[in-house]
Design a protein around this motif. Structure first.
Motif, PDB file in Angstrom:
ATOM      1  N   THR A  36      -8.319 -18.114   7.437  1.00  0.00           N
ATOM      2  CA  THR A  36      -7.365 -19.288   7.362  1.00  0.00           C
ATOM      3  C   THR A  36      -6.623 -19.038   5.638  1.00  0.00           C
ATOM      4  N   ARG A  38      -4.913 -20.611   2.104  1.00  0.00           N
ATOM      5  CA  ARG A  38      -3.189 -21.466   2.147  1.00  0.00           C
ATOM      6  C   ARG A  38      -2.856 -20.703   1.373  1.00  0.00           C
ATOM      7  N   PHE A  54      -4.552 -17.939  -4.775  1.00  0.00           N
ATOM      8  CA  PHE A  54      -4.829 -18.747  -3.179  1.00  0.00           C
ATOM      9  C   PHE A  54      -5.864 -18.843  -2.765  1.00  0.00           C
ATOM     10  N   GLU A  55      -6.250 -19.994  -1.433  1.00  0.00           N
ATOM     11  CA  GLU A  55      -7.183 -20.705  -1.248  1.00  0.00           C
ATOM     12  C   GLU A  55      -7.504 -19.834  -0.064  1.00  0.00           C
ATOM     13  N   LYS A  57      -9.862 -19.992   3.412  1.00  0.00           N
ATOM     14  CA  LYS A  57     -11.145 -21.251   4.134  1.00  0.00           C
ATOM     15  C   LYS A  57     -11.562 -20.804   4.857  1.00  0.00           C
ATOM     16  N   THR A 149       7.005 -19.803   1.700  1.00  0.00           N
ATOM     17  CA  THR A 149       7.236 -21.348   2.249  1.00  0.00           C
ATOM     18  C   THR A 149       8.178 -21.501   1.566  1.00  0.00           C
TER      19      THR A 149
END
Length: 226
Positions: A36, A38, A54-55, A57, A149
């Protein structure tokens, strides 16, 4: 009586062997991993940042292992972004013994990006210790565009009032408001101001001669569930 005893001995022997096999280890081959994101890969028009991160997971879909495991990455059929040019990402990650999740970072570069999206299509390489799980493919657009976002200090804009944030929606909002920051439109309690904003935006959309399309190709609309 002797036959009964022998039968019980056989059952106990089978159970003992089964228990011993269970104790060999939790991990016996490739298992699945879910991914996913982030953040996103979009650089906002008018801003001057040249890099962003961006991260990702990573969550193992399976049992805890008593040994380190290697997650190798590959790129799927939608991949058009160029490693080392448009982004940097470690292509191998160690999932340490006793862990079922970890977070890695992907660095994206503005140079070379345009309003035409380049696709980042990440999948697990099955030559490692993992295959793709339920969310085993990660698709990210890398481009110059609008955020995915809402820039909203209250949190009410997302889902409850304006709906899911997409680049197409934000482009329309920017066209109508001239800003990406929605703080001034939150109203006294957040939800009332953004609710009124959604009504006004929908009214403009309904008055246009041709329907506007959202990122998913459906007719654009603001509000809960859209």
């Amino acid at each position: 009586m002797k036959k009964s005893i022998n039968f019980l001995e056989i059952i106990l022997a089978v159970l003992l062997v089964a228990c011993q096999e269970d104790q060999v280890g939790f991990y016996a081959g490739p298992t699945a991993v879910n991914m996913t994101i982030r953040g996103d890969g979009t650089f906002v028009k008018g801003e001057t940042d040249e890099e962003k991160v961006f991260e990702i997971k990573l969550a193992v879909q399976g049992e805890i292992s008593e040994q380190d495991r290697v997650l190798k990455f590959a790129f799927g059929k939608e991949q058009t972004a160029v490693p080392g040019v448009n982004f940097e990402l470690p292509m191998e990650v160690i999932i340490e013994a006793g862990r079922l999740d970890t977070v890695i970072e992907c660095k994206v570069y503005r140079a070379g990006l345009t309003e035409e999206a380049l696709m980042f299509d990440l999948i697990p390489d099955p030559t490692g210790d993992f295959v793709g799980g339920v969310n085993g493919e990660l698709l990210v657009k890398m481009m110059i565009g609008f955020p995915t976002t809402w820039k909203d200090p209250t949190g009410w804009a997302a889902d409850y009032c304006l709906g899911k944030c997409t680049q197409a929606k934000y482009a329309f909002v920017f066209e109508q408001l001239g800003t990406l920051d929605l703080a001034a439109y939150q109203g006294a309690y957040g939800i009332d101001g953004y609710g009124e904003l959604a009504k006004k935006l929908n009214a403009v959309l309904e008055a246009e001669p041709e329907p506007r399309l959202d990122d998913n190709g459906k007719i654009m609309k603001f509000g809960n569930g859209y």
